[in-house]
Design a protein around this motif. Structure first.
Motif, short mmCIF file in Angstrom:
data_model
loop_
_atom_site.label_atom_id
_atom_site.label_comp_id
_atom_site.label_asym_id
_atom_site.label_seq_id
_atom_site.Cartn_x
_atom_site.Cartn_y
_atom_site.Cartn_z
N ALA A 1 3.01 15.47 3.40
CA ALA A 1 2.22 15.18 2.20
C ALA A 1 1.85 13.70 2.16
O ALA A 1 1.54 13.14 1.10
CB ALA A 1 2.97 15.60 0.95
N GLY A 2 1.93 13.04 3.31
CA GLY A 2 1.55 11.63 3.37
C GLY A 2 2.56 10.68 2.75
O GLY A 2 2.26 9.52 2.46
N GLY A 3 3.80 11.19 2.57
CA GLY A 3 4.82 10.37 1.93
C GLY A 3 5.46 9.33 2.84
O GLY A 3 6.25 8.50 2.39
N GLY A 4 5.11 9.37 4.12
CA GLY A 4 5.64 8.39 5.07
C GLY A 4 6.71 8.96 5.95
O GLY A 4 7.27 10.03 5.67
N GLY A 5 6.98 8.28 7.05
CA GLY A 5 7.96 8.69 8.05
C GLY A 5 8.02 7.55 9.04
O GLY A 5 8.29 6.41 8.65
N LEU B 1 1.01 7.00 2.90
CA LEU B 1 -0.44 6.92 2.68
C LEU B 1 -0.79 7.41 1.29
O LEU B 1 -1.73 6.93 0.65
CB LEU B 1 -1.20 7.75 3.72
N ALA B 2 -0.02 8.41 0.81
CA ALA B 2 -0.32 9.03 -0.48
C ALA B 2 -0.25 7.99 -1.60
O ALA B 2 0.78 7.33 -1.78
CB ALA B 2 0.67 10.16 -0.75
N GLY B 3 -1.33 7.84 -2.32
CA GLY B 3 -1.35 6.96 -3.49
C GLY B 3 -1.45 5.48 -3.15
O GLY B 3 -1.49 4.65 -4.06
N THR B 4 -1.46 5.12 -1.86
CA THR B 4 -1.50 3.70 -1.51
C THR B 4 -2.82 3.29 -0.88
O THR B 4 -3.22 2.14 -0.97
CB THR B 4 -0.38 3.34 -0.50
N VAL B 5 -3.49 4.23 -0.19
CA VAL B 5 -4.63 3.82 0.64
C VAL B 5 -5.82 3.29 -0.17
O VAL B 5 -6.53 2.39 0.29
CB VAL B 5 -5.09 4.93 1.61
N THR B 6 -6.03 3.81 -1.38
CA THR B 6 -7.19 3.31 -2.14
C THR B 6 -6.97 1.86 -2.56
O THR B 6 -7.92 1.09 -2.63
CB THR B 6 -7.48 4.19 -3.38
N ASP B 7 -5.69 1.47 -2.82
CA ASP B 7 -5.42 0.07 -3.15
C ASP B 7 -5.52 -0.81 -1.91
O ASP B 7 -6.06 -1.91 -1.96
CB ASP B 7 -4.00 -0.07 -3.74
N CYS B 8 -4.94 -0.32 -0.79
CA CYS B 8 -4.95 -1.14 0.44
C CYS B 8 -6.35 -1.27 1.00
O CYS B 8 -6.67 -2.28 1.63
CB CYS B 8 -4.06 -0.53 1.51
N TYR B 9 -7.14 -0.22 0.84
CA TYR B 9 -8.48 -0.21 1.43
C TYR B 9 -9.51 0.15 0.37
O TYR B 9 -9.94 1.30 0.29
CB TYR B 9 -8.55 0.81 2.58
#
Ligand code: HEC
Length: 114
Positions: A56-60, A65-73
């Motif tokens: 679910a894009g929670g990382g590993g 990526l979930a909930g972070t990419v719009t702020d980072c990019y």
């Protein structure tokens, strides 16, 4: 032949709890169909990204990526570039995914994962 009950239980639990590693589904649009681009993005994400970024894009191995990419990019083009060219231990996908597939997986991570 009798199937061992424990095996059945484990399989049923794995499926019921989503351990099969299925990425979150795409919400249905007003016409009752999922957006085609987001559906493609989900397929790409499930096939190529979940082993490092989580189902679910929670990382590993890779970052969340979930909930972070719009702020980072703020500009999705910059996020597409990371996927196309790679960065450090993030592999480049420019040789194995089309521009449309990269754009689709970027939309999926921005619009569906949370
Ligand atoms: C082999 C593991 C691996 C795979 C597979 C992988 N990534 Fe990554 N990804 C990483 C790592 C590690 C980083 C961190 C890179 C760095 O240190 O700069 C990363 C970084 C990113 C970033 C930047 C995140 C940020 O916070 O800046 C994005 C976006 C991204 N990956 C998307 C994807 C997508 C989309 C896919 C599938 C097409 C994918 N990744 C597949 C390991 C992976």
């Amino acid at each position: 032949m009798r199937t061992p009950p424990l095996v059945v239980l484990v399989v049923v639990l794995a499926i019921a709890s989503g351990c099969a590693g299925e990425p979150p589904g795409v919400p249905l649009g007003p016409d009752g169909e999922p957006d085609e681009t987001l559906a493609l993005g989900r397929d790409v994400f499930g096939a190529r990204c979940t082993n490092c970024h989580g189902s679910a894009g929670g990382g590993g191995t890779g970052p969340r990526l979930a909930g972070t990419v719009t702020d980072c990019y703020p500009d999705p083009a910059d996020q597409e570039q990371v996927i196309r060219d790679g960065r450090n231990s993030m592999p480049s996908f420019g040789g194995s995914l089309t521009d449309d597939e990269i754009a689709a997986v970027v939309r999926y991570t921005r619009e569906v994962l949370e």
